[in-house]
Design an enzyme around this catalytic site. Structure first.
Site, PDB file in Angstrom:
ATOM      1  N   GLY A   3      70.324   3.592  26.879  1.00  0.00           N
ATOM      2  CA  GLY A   3      69.903   3.949  25.527  1.00  0.00           C
ATOM      3  C   GLY A   3      70.195   2.947  24.428  1.00  0.00           C
ATOM      4  O   GLY A   3      69.544   2.954  23.386  1.00  0.00           O
TER       5      GLY A   3
ATOM      6  N   ASP B 157      74.257   4.448  21.933  1.00  0.00           N
ATOM      7  CA  ASP B 157      73.110   4.972  21.194  1.00  0.00           C
ATOM      8  C   ASP B 157      73.476   6.227  20.397  1.00  0.00           C
ATOM      9  O   ASP B 157      73.334   6.253  19.184  1.00  0.00           O
ATOM     10  CB  ASP B 157      71.903   5.213  22.128  1.00  0.00           C
ATOM     11  CG  ASP B 157      72.209   6.137  23.304  1.00  0.00           C
ATOM     12  OD1 ASP B 157      73.382   6.528  23.502  1.00  0.00           O
ATOM     13  OD2 ASP B 157      71.276   6.489  24.045  1.00  0.00           O
TER      14      ASP B 157
ATOM     15  N   ASP C 160      77.291  12.482  21.283  1.00  0.00           N
ATOM     16  CA  ASP C 160      76.867  13.880  21.270  1.00  0.00           C
ATOM     17  C   ASP C 160      78.115  14.740  21.524  1.00  0.00           C
ATOM     18  O   ASP C 160      78.877  14.992  20.600  1.00  0.00           O
ATOM     19  CB  ASP C 160      75.779  14.025  22.344  1.00  0.00           C
ATOM     20  CG  ASP C 160      75.103  15.369  22.377  1.00  0.00           C
ATOM     21  OD1 ASP C 160      74.820  15.919  21.304  1.00  0.00           O
ATOM     22  OD2 ASP C 160      74.858  15.884  23.478  1.00  0.00           O
TER      23      ASP C 160
ATOM     24  N   LYS D 169      76.025  13.062  16.409  1.00  0.00           N
ATOM     25  CA  LYS D 169      75.764  14.495  16.190  1.00  0.00           C
ATOM     26  C   LYS D 169      77.108  15.212  16.177  1.00  0.00           C
ATOM     27  O   LYS D 169      77.522  15.778  17.192  1.00  0.00           O
ATOM     28  CB  LYS D 169      74.928  15.071  17.338  1.00  0.00           C
ATOM     29  CG  LYS D 169      73.537  14.517  17.501  1.00  0.00           C
ATOM     30  CD  LYS D 169      72.823  15.387  18.542  1.00  0.00           C
ATOM     31  CE  LYS D 169      71.788  14.637  19.296  1.00  0.00           C
ATOM     32  NZ  LYS D 169      71.194  15.433  20.392  1.00  0.00           N
TER      33      LYS D 169
ATOM     34  N   VAL E 202      66.585  13.916  19.938  1.00  0.00           N
ATOM     35  CA  VAL E 202      65.847  12.792  19.372  1.00  0.00           C
ATOM     36  C   VAL E 202      65.435  11.788  20.445  1.00  0.00           C
ATOM     37  O   VAL E 202      66.031  11.728  21.526  1.00  0.00           O
ATOM     38  CB  VAL E 202      66.668  12.082  18.271  1.00  0.00           C
ATOM     39  CG1 VAL E 202      66.893  12.997  17.085  1.00  0.00           C
ATOM     40  CG2 VAL E 202      67.990  11.558  18.813  1.00  0.00           C
TER      41      VAL E 202
ATOM     42  N   ASP F 208      65.606   8.131  25.124  1.00  0.00           N
ATOM     43  CA  ASP F 208      64.528   8.750  25.902  1.00  0.00           C
ATOM     44  C   ASP F 208      64.580  10.276  25.938  1.00  0.00           C
ATOM     45  O   ASP F 208      65.619  10.889  25.693  1.00  0.00           O
ATOM     46  CB  ASP F 208      64.607   8.274  27.350  1.00  0.00           C
ATOM     47  CG  ASP F 208      65.798   8.899  28.087  1.00  0.00           C
ATOM     48  OD1 ASP F 208      66.939   8.718  27.619  1.00  0.00           O
ATOM     49  OD2 ASP F 208      65.580   9.597  29.097  1.00  0.00           O
TER      50      ASP F 208
ATOM     51  N   ARG G  33      61.235   5.613  24.891  1.00  0.00           N
ATOM     52  CA  ARG G  33      62.236   4.615  24.491  1.00  0.00           C
ATOM     53  C   ARG G  33      61.604   3.524  23.626  1.00  0.00           C
ATOM     54  O   ARG G  33      62.279   2.846  22.865  1.00  0.00           O
ATOM     55  CB  ARG G  33      62.855   3.940  25.723  1.00  0.00           C
ATOM     56  CG  ARG G  33      63.725   4.848  26.576  1.00  0.00           C
ATOM     57  CD  ARG G  33      64.468   4.014  27.613  1.00  0.00           C
ATOM     58  NE  ARG G  33      65.044   4.801  28.693  1.00  0.00           N
ATOM     59  CZ  ARG G  33      66.249   5.352  28.665  1.00  0.00           C
ATOM     60  NH1 ARG G  33      67.010   5.238  27.581  1.00  0.00           N
ATOM     61  NH2 ARG G  33      66.703   6.043  29.690  1.00  0.00           N
TER      62      ARG G  33
HETATM   63  P1  IMP Z   1      77.842  12.678  25.271  1.00  0.00           P
HETATM   64  O1  IMP Z   1      78.697  12.299  26.438  1.00  0.00           O
HETATM   65  O2  IMP Z   1      77.491  14.130  25.262  1.00  0.00           O
HETATM   66  O3  IMP Z   1      78.366  12.228  23.937  1.00  0.00           O
HETATM   67  O4  IMP Z   1      76.487  12.007  25.595  1.00  0.00           O
HETATM   68  C1  IMP Z   1      75.960  10.972  24.962  1.00  0.00           C
HETATM   69  C2  IMP Z   1      74.688  10.581  25.705  1.00  0.00           C
HETATM   70  O5  IMP Z   1      73.806  11.703  25.879  1.00  0.00           O
HETATM   71  C3  IMP Z   1      73.932   9.606  24.847  1.00  0.00           C
HETATM   72  O6  IMP Z   1      74.354   8.298  25.110  1.00  0.00           O
HETATM   73  C4  IMP Z   1      72.507   9.863  25.278  1.00  0.00           C
HETATM   74  O7  IMP Z   1      72.247   9.083  26.431  1.00  0.00           O
HETATM   75  C5  IMP Z   1      72.481  11.314  25.629  1.00  0.00           C
HETATM   76  N1  IMP Z   1      71.946  12.090  24.490  1.00  0.00           N
HETATM   77  C6  IMP Z   1      72.646  12.843  23.624  1.00  0.00           C
HETATM   78  N2  IMP Z   1      71.850  13.372  22.697  1.00  0.00           N
HETATM   79  C7  IMP Z   1      70.601  12.937  22.976  1.00  0.00           C
HETATM   80  C8  IMP Z   1      69.312  13.121  22.329  1.00  0.00           C
HETATM   81  O8  IMP Z   1      69.144  13.800  21.309  1.00  0.00           O
HETATM   82  N3  IMP Z   1      68.269  12.475  22.919  1.00  0.00           N
HETATM   83  C9  IMP Z   1      68.400  11.715  24.036  1.00  0.00           C
HETATM   84  N4  IMP Z   1      69.567  11.498  24.646  1.00  0.00           N
HETATM   85  C10 IMP Z   1      70.672  12.112  24.117  1.00  0.00           C
HETATM   86 MG    MG Z   2      73.650   6.898  26.349  1.00  0.00          MG
END
Ligand code: IMP
Ligand code: MG
Length: 178
Positions: A46, A102, A105, A133, A155, A161, A167
């Protein structure tokens, strides 16, 4: 199974992203002023567009490396584990490192990768994420710099993606199922 139908609404324009990256680059240059050993570590896949634009705004000497991590559920989202699918090519011991992500989350990926990189005894370790987020956080972690805070929306674009598509959009868009 086929993807449900969706449309993409623009959320952050290419112009707004470019302006934000210019300003982030100045902050990064100030933080790493004087270093001749900065490695930008992009989290695949990403961050590939973000790191490409960011690196061209930086006037510091930099090297680039990539890491691919993948998170998967075991049924309960909060106990997610993170696997390393592709490790760095280079050594980061004693090097200054900027980890480029990227989106933050839940925070599991960033927190896991920070822990991993720290075991390799880098010099200064800092993190930057294009998007954050905060309302989705499960692990108490945040990037040192964030491009934009966004609400809990799915998003795409600018490297990010949905099921490997979109992408290549030059802006960040919000997925709306129709
Ligand atoms: P985390 O481990 O939950 O913080 O995940 C982060 C990863 O989840 C990011 O690097 C993205 O690859 C994916 N991700 C989280 N939110 C989104 C979104 O809204 N769209 C696409 N990929 C997302
Ligand atoms: Mg990622």
């Amino acid at each position: 199974m086929a993807q449900p139908a969706y449309e993409i609404d623009m959320m952050i324009s290419a112009k707004a992203i470019a302006a934000r990256i210019e300003s982030l680059a100045r902050d990064i240059e100030a933080e790493f002023a004087g270093t001749d050993k900065l490695v930008l570590v992009g989290l695949l896949r990403g961050s590939f567009v973000f790191i490409a634009d960011l690196v061209r705004e930086l006037t510091l000497p930099v090297e680039i490396d990539f890491l691919e991590a993948s998170s998967y559920g075991d049924g309960t989202e909060s106990s997610r584990e993170v696997r390393i699918l592709k490790d760095l090519r280079g050594k980061i011991g004693g090097r200054d490192v900027l980890l480029v992500e990227d989106i933050v989350d839940t925070g599991h990926t960033l927190s896991h990768v920070i822990r991993l990189l720290k075991t390799r005894a880098p010099g200064k370790l800092r993190t930057i994420a294009l998007l954050d987020k905060p309302s989705r956080r499960e692990v108490d972690v945040r990037a040192d710099w964030t491009g934009f805070e966004i609400p809990d929306e799915f998003v795409v674009g600018y490297g990010i993606d949905y099921a490997q598509r979109n992408r290549n959009l030059p802006y960040i868009g919000k997925v709306r199922f129709v």
